[in-house]
Design a protein around this motif. Sequence first.
Motif, PDB file in Angstrom:
ATOM      1  N   ASN A 102       0.841  -1.204   0.000  1.00  0.00           N
ATOM      2  CA  ASN A 102       0.000   0.000   0.000  1.00  0.00           C
ATOM      3  C   ASN A 102       0.875   1.252   0.000  1.00  0.00           C
ATOM      4  O   ASN A 102       0.604   2.240   0.673  1.00  0.00           O
ATOM      5  N   PHE A 103       1.945   1.199  -0.782  1.00  0.00           N
ATOM      6  CA  PHE A 103       2.878   2.308  -0.932  1.00  0.00           C
ATOM      7  C   PHE A 103       3.564   2.162  -2.280  1.00  0.00           C
ATOM      8  O   PHE A 103       3.564   1.086  -2.892  1.00  0.00           O
ATOM      9  N   LEU A 104       4.168   3.269  -2.741  1.00  0.00           N
ATOM     10  CA  LEU A 104       4.883   3.292  -4.013  1.00  0.00           C
ATOM     11  C   LEU A 104       6.297   3.808  -3.768  1.00  0.00           C
ATOM     12  O   LEU A 104       6.494   4.771  -3.023  1.00  0.00           O
ATOM     13  N   TYR A 105       7.251   3.167  -4.410  1.00  0.00           N
ATOM     14  CA  TYR A 105       8.648   3.582  -4.325  1.00  0.00           C
ATOM     15  C   TYR A 105       8.930   4.422  -5.560  1.00  0.00           C
ATOM     16  O   TYR A 105       8.720   3.977  -6.699  1.00  0.00           O
ATOM     17  N   VAL A 106       9.407   5.650  -5.339  1.00  0.00           N
ATOM     18  CA  VAL A 106       9.514   6.633  -6.411  1.00  0.00           C
ATOM     19  C   VAL A 106      10.942   7.154  -6.478  1.00  0.00           C
ATOM     20  O   VAL A 106      11.510   7.574  -5.455  1.00  0.00           O
ATOM     21  N   ARG A 107      11.532   7.123  -7.684  1.00  0.00           N
ATOM     22  CA  ARG A 107      12.836   7.757  -7.893  1.00  0.00           C
ATOM     23  C   ARG A 107      12.605   9.155  -8.420  1.00  0.00           C
ATOM     24  O   ARG A 107      11.861   9.371  -9.381  1.00  0.00           O
ATOM     25  N   LEU A 108      13.265  10.118  -7.784  1.00  0.00           N
ATOM     26  CA  LEU A 108      13.086  11.525  -8.131  1.00  0.00           C
ATOM     27  C   LEU A 108      13.909  11.903  -9.361  1.00  0.00           C
ATOM     28  O   LEU A 108      14.867  11.200  -9.721  1.00  0.00           O
ATOM     29  N   PRO A 109      13.561  13.010 -10.005  1.00  0.00           N
ATOM     30  CA  PRO A 109      14.332  13.447 -11.174  1.00  0.00           C
ATOM     31  C   PRO A 109      15.796  13.723 -10.818  1.00  0.00           C
ATOM     32  O   PRO A 109      16.137  14.011  -9.673  1.00  0.00           O
ATOM     33  N   GLU A 110      16.644  13.619 -11.797  1.00  0.00           N
ATOM     34  CA  GLU A 110      18.075  13.898 -11.620  1.00  0.00           C
ATOM     35  C   GLU A 110      18.267  15.287 -11.030  1.00  0.00           C
ATOM     36  O   GLU A 110      17.657  16.261 -11.470  1.00  0.00           O
ATOM     37  N   GLY A 111      19.118  15.381  -9.993  1.00  0.00           N
ATOM     38  CA  GLY A 111      19.421  16.669  -9.388  1.00  0.00           C
ATOM     39  C   GLY A 111      18.540  17.047  -8.227  1.00  0.00           C
ATOM     40  O   GLY A 111      18.756  18.089  -7.604  1.00  0.00           O
ATOM     41  N   VAL A 112      17.523  16.228  -7.895  1.00  0.00           N
ATOM     42  CA  VAL A 112      16.614  16.541  -6.790  1.00  0.00           C
ATOM     43  C   VAL A 112      17.012  15.741  -5.563  1.00  0.00           C
ATOM     44  O   VAL A 112      17.139  14.518  -5.620  1.00  0.00           O
ATOM     45  N   ASP A 113      17.229  16.413  -4.454  1.00  0.00           N
ATOM     46  CA  ASP A 113      17.557  15.779  -3.188  1.00  0.00           C
ATOM     47  C   ASP A 113      16.257  15.550  -2.416  1.00  0.00           C
ATOM     48  O   ASP A 113      15.530  16.497  -2.110  1.00  0.00           O
ATOM     49  N   GLY A 114      15.977  14.298  -2.079  1.00  0.00           N
ATOM     50  CA  GLY A 114      14.732  13.966  -1.410  1.00  0.00           C
ATOM     51  C   GLY A 114      14.578  14.591  -0.044  1.00  0.00           C
ATOM     52  O   GLY A 114      13.457  14.870   0.394  1.00  0.00           O
TER      53      GLY A 114
END
Length: 444
Positions: A308-320
């Motif tokens: 019940n969750f999604l694992y998401v990779r952020l765009p290049e250059g974005v610090d989570g």
Amino acid sequence: MAGSNVTALFRASTAHSPSYFTLNRAGGGPAGEITDFCIPCNPYFPTPAMFDQLGRGLREILTYYPSGAETITAELCQVLGLNPQTVAMGNGSTELITWIDHLLVHESLAVPVPTFGRWTDQPMETGKRVDMLLLPEAHGFRLDPTSFVQFVRTRGSRVAVICNPNNPDGGFLPKQQVIALFDALQDLDLIIVDESFLEFSDAEPDPSVAAEAVLRTNVIVLRSLGKNFGLHGVRFGYLVSNPSLAGKVRAALPKWNLNSFAETVVFMLKEHRQEYAESLQQACRDRQEMTWRLAQLPGLTIYPSQGNFLYVRLPEGVDGTVLRDRLLAEHGVLVRECSNKIGSSSRFLRLVVRPQQDVLRLMSAMEEVLYGQRTQVPEPLPEPLAPMLAQAPQPRQQPLPQAQLQQPGPMPMLALAQQPVDARGIRPVRSTGTPAVDRLIAQA
């Protein structure tokens, strides 16, 4: 919200996110101000009627001792169709993980990463060797059972753990592959399958291997009730295994390790099976809808999930970490940034599946912080009324200097990532409007 107070809490927490209550107190806002995409529990269960029932019994629930664990376990087993001799209930799955480690893990433990942190941290805290197989990002963090078996053999691990679905990526192994893993590792001291999020899976009609665990001498299946029932605060979970293993854990558990809230909920379940089943079906539909919506945001990668969750990779250059702080400080949206998970980094978020109206708020907030604009507006906003004081005569003011007229607002993160660096290799940083976040960006 008080952004500097809130973001400081994340920097002080290395193993887990601050609690919902801590964040609300730090923010100084009323309860419910935060839209929570961090804590992975069922948003549809208990039903409002069940909460009303719990509320009416609150005085008795808080006043009196609960029944013994054997009484509560017997009722749960009757609902689930299990033999009580094969079950041990704990004060949350974390209590059971702790006792499994103390009682049954003697030398070493193998686990794929990234995964739930207690499976790596708990045995390391008690001096065990933890062998970690890195799940490959190039393959979508999918676990290859053959590679895992080879890894266990190469390292000589005596205990193997898998989470199915895995946390944080939601990766799923079909039932027959898990059983084949049991066969390939039948000589180990112990094999553990953490099915804490399996109730949210719709990949197979009956994906659990709990019935198989009862027949084997070295298999434990762990289940979480708090996540499934939307009641993290109650703290209850259970394990299923052969009677010998289950009895060993039961004998070690403290007396009255289950509270009166847990007892009350367990004894309500018979009457609400249909509502529970419907809540899981709705959560699966929400996962599909949320996956589709997030995929519309440029630069995001969303991995297939059966949790019940999604694992998401952020765009290049974005610090989570910076994104997390800005979403919370500027929009009241709480997300789980994954840099403190072994095998993950600040390029990744774990986003809990929530109802559509909450997802629209998340989308709007991410669009503003990442790209500096809203590419989707859920509903037309009403035309704002003119302020009452605007109709009264105003004193004449001197025009402000041009520099003051062009105060910068928070800078979109992708625009910041694209700023040129100077001769020293340093990227100039523009103010985000939140001092704590400015410091984070400067250190990134």
